[in-house]
Design a protein around this motif. Structure first.
Motif, PDB file in Angstrom:
ATOM      1  N   SER A 176       0.833  -1.205   0.000  1.00 37.79           N
ATOM      2  CA  SER A 176       0.000   0.000   0.000  1.00 37.79           C
ATOM      3  C   SER A 176       0.867   1.254   0.000  1.00 37.79           C
ATOM      4  O   SER A 176       2.069   1.199   0.275  1.00 37.79           O
ATOM      5  N   VAL A 215      -6.737  -1.468   2.952  1.00 36.51           N
ATOM      6  CA  VAL A 215      -6.483  -2.058   1.635  1.00 36.51           C
ATOM      7  C   VAL A 215      -7.742  -2.776   1.158  1.00 36.51           C
ATOM      8  O   VAL A 215      -8.367  -3.516   1.919  1.00 36.51           O
ATOM      9  N   TYR A 264      -9.446  -4.747   4.016  1.00 33.61           N
ATOM     10  CA  TYR A 264      -8.757  -4.960   5.287  1.00 33.61           C
ATOM     11  C   TYR A 264      -8.410  -3.615   5.905  1.00 33.61           C
ATOM     12  O   TYR A 264      -7.944  -2.690   5.223  1.00 33.61           O
ATOM     13  N   GLU A 300      -5.319  -4.914   9.753  1.00 36.97           N
ATOM     14  CA  GLU A 300      -5.103  -6.368   9.769  1.00 36.97           C
ATOM     15  C   GLU A 300      -6.376  -7.189   9.968  1.00 36.97           C
ATOM     16  O   GLU A 300      -6.311  -8.418  10.076  1.00 36.97           O
ATOM     17  N   GLN A 351      -3.679  -8.984   5.904  1.00 33.40           N
ATOM     18  CA  GLN A 351      -2.985  -7.705   5.927  1.00 33.40           C
ATOM     19  C   GLN A 351      -1.930  -7.788   7.012  1.00 33.40           C
ATOM     20  O   GLN A 351      -2.183  -8.303   8.106  1.00 33.40           O
ATOM     21  N   TYR A 376       0.945  -3.013   6.779  1.00 30.69           N
ATOM     22  CA  TYR A 376      -0.235  -2.713   5.965  1.00 30.69           C
ATOM     23  C   TYR A 376      -0.156  -3.239   4.536  1.00 30.69           C
ATOM     24  O   TYR A 376      -1.081  -3.006   3.753  1.00 30.69           O
ATOM     25  N   SER A 377       0.892  -3.958   4.186  1.00 26.78           N
ATOM     26  CA  SER A 377       0.864  -4.655   2.907  1.00 26.78           C
ATOM     27  C   SER A 377      -0.159  -5.783   2.998  1.00 26.78           C
ATOM     28  O   SER A 377      -0.628  -6.129   4.103  1.00 26.78           O
ATOM     29  N   SER A 378      -0.504  -6.364   1.871  1.00 28.45           N
ATOM     30  CA  SER A 378      -1.613  -7.315   1.877  1.00 28.45           C
ATOM     31  C   SER A 378      -1.396  -8.420   0.858  1.00 28.45           C
ATOM     32  O   SER A 378      -0.621  -8.264  -0.095  1.00 28.45           O
ATOM     33  N   CYS A 410      -5.589  -3.920  -6.388  1.00 31.56           N
ATOM     34  CA  CYS A 410      -5.472  -3.584  -4.978  1.00 31.56           C
ATOM     35  C   CYS A 410      -5.576  -2.064  -4.866  1.00 31.56           C
ATOM     36  O   CYS A 410      -5.063  -1.334  -5.726  1.00 31.56           O
ATOM     37  N   SER A 456      -5.390   1.198  -1.858  1.00 29.39           N
ATOM     38  CA  SER A 456      -5.184   1.581  -0.465  1.00 29.39           C
ATOM     39  C   SER A 456      -5.777   2.960  -0.221  1.00 29.39           C
ATOM     40  O   SER A 456      -5.948   3.761  -1.147  1.00 29.39           O
TER      41      SER A 456
END
Lengths: 109, 115
Positions: free
Chosen positions: B25, B32, B49, B52, B68, B72-74, B91, B93
């Motif tokens: 993100s 996300v 998400y 998380e 997540q 904060y990446s997913s 995706c 964000s």
């Protein structure tokens, strides 16, 4: 989810204004009106949003009918780079936006 | 400021296999969302998400799942792939809630082909 109705496609000449209509007769009082666009081979990008009043930003203007059952996205001076699919979307704030099929805008040089 | 990135760009799988798609993100964004876009259609919301936790889901079966991470990446995971899962997976964000409105920032997508 409230639904929107848009023309499948529209054409406009370069350097002329473009008015993209959207009908949303079942809009609720808390629904924002969002516009995103998707250029070829890219993810969608935000254009503008509004709730009740007309809005302007560097990309476009959004004119909202007084009863909020329709709106119009206005590109003041179309360029070839504005050729894209334009999506009119309703949702509460930014949550879980639901895309329709959008309007494919063709710009003629 | 780095925008939303997705990997891989393209992927080919066969029916019945499993796939994991990844999304980083934009800096400072803690929400996300994942979308599936079939050819000629608008993006369809899969799930979102926030911090998380899953925060809403569209009309997709449980074989579509996500994660997540603390940064904060997913990830989007799809099990038991079907031919109809062939699509562009997007995706998006958005920044922390609290503002009156948060636009979503989309990545370029991952093109998944299921043979």
């Amino acid at each position: 989810d409230a639904k929107t109705t848009q023309p499948n496609s529209m054409e406009s000449n370069e350097e002329e204004p473009v008015h993209l209509p959207c009908n949303h007769s079942t809009i609720s009082g808390t629904d924002y009106i969002h516009w995103y666009r998707q250029l070829p081979s890219q993810g969608p990008e935000y254009v503008i949003h509004g709730l009740t009043s007309n809005v302007n930003n560097r990309m476009a203007s959004l004119a909202i009918a007084e009863d909020r059952k329709s709106s119009t996205l206005i590109l003041h001076r179309a360029t070839l780079r504005d050729a894209a699919v334009y999506y009119c979307i309703l949702s509460y704030r930014d949550d879980k936006i639901i895309f329709g099929k959008g309007t494919r805008l063709h710009i003629l040089p | 400021e780095t925008g939303v990135t997705q990997s891989p760009t393209h992927l080919i799988k066969t029916r019945g296999q499993q796939v994991t798609l990844r999304c980083s993100s934009q800096s400072g964004h803690n929400t996300v969302s994942w979308y599936q876009q079939a050819l000629g259609q608008g993006p369809q919301f899969i799930f979102q998400y926030y911090r998380e936790e899953e925060n809403g889901r569209g009309n997709f079966p449980p074989r579509f799942s996500g994660l997540q991470f603390p940064n904060y990446s997913s990830e989007l995971n799809v099990n038991a792939l079907e031919l109809d899962d062939s699509a562009l997976y997007l995706c998006a964000s958005s920044p922390p809630t609290g503002a009156a409105y948060n636009e979503q920032f989309f990545g370029p997508g991952t093109r998944l082909t299921v043979l």
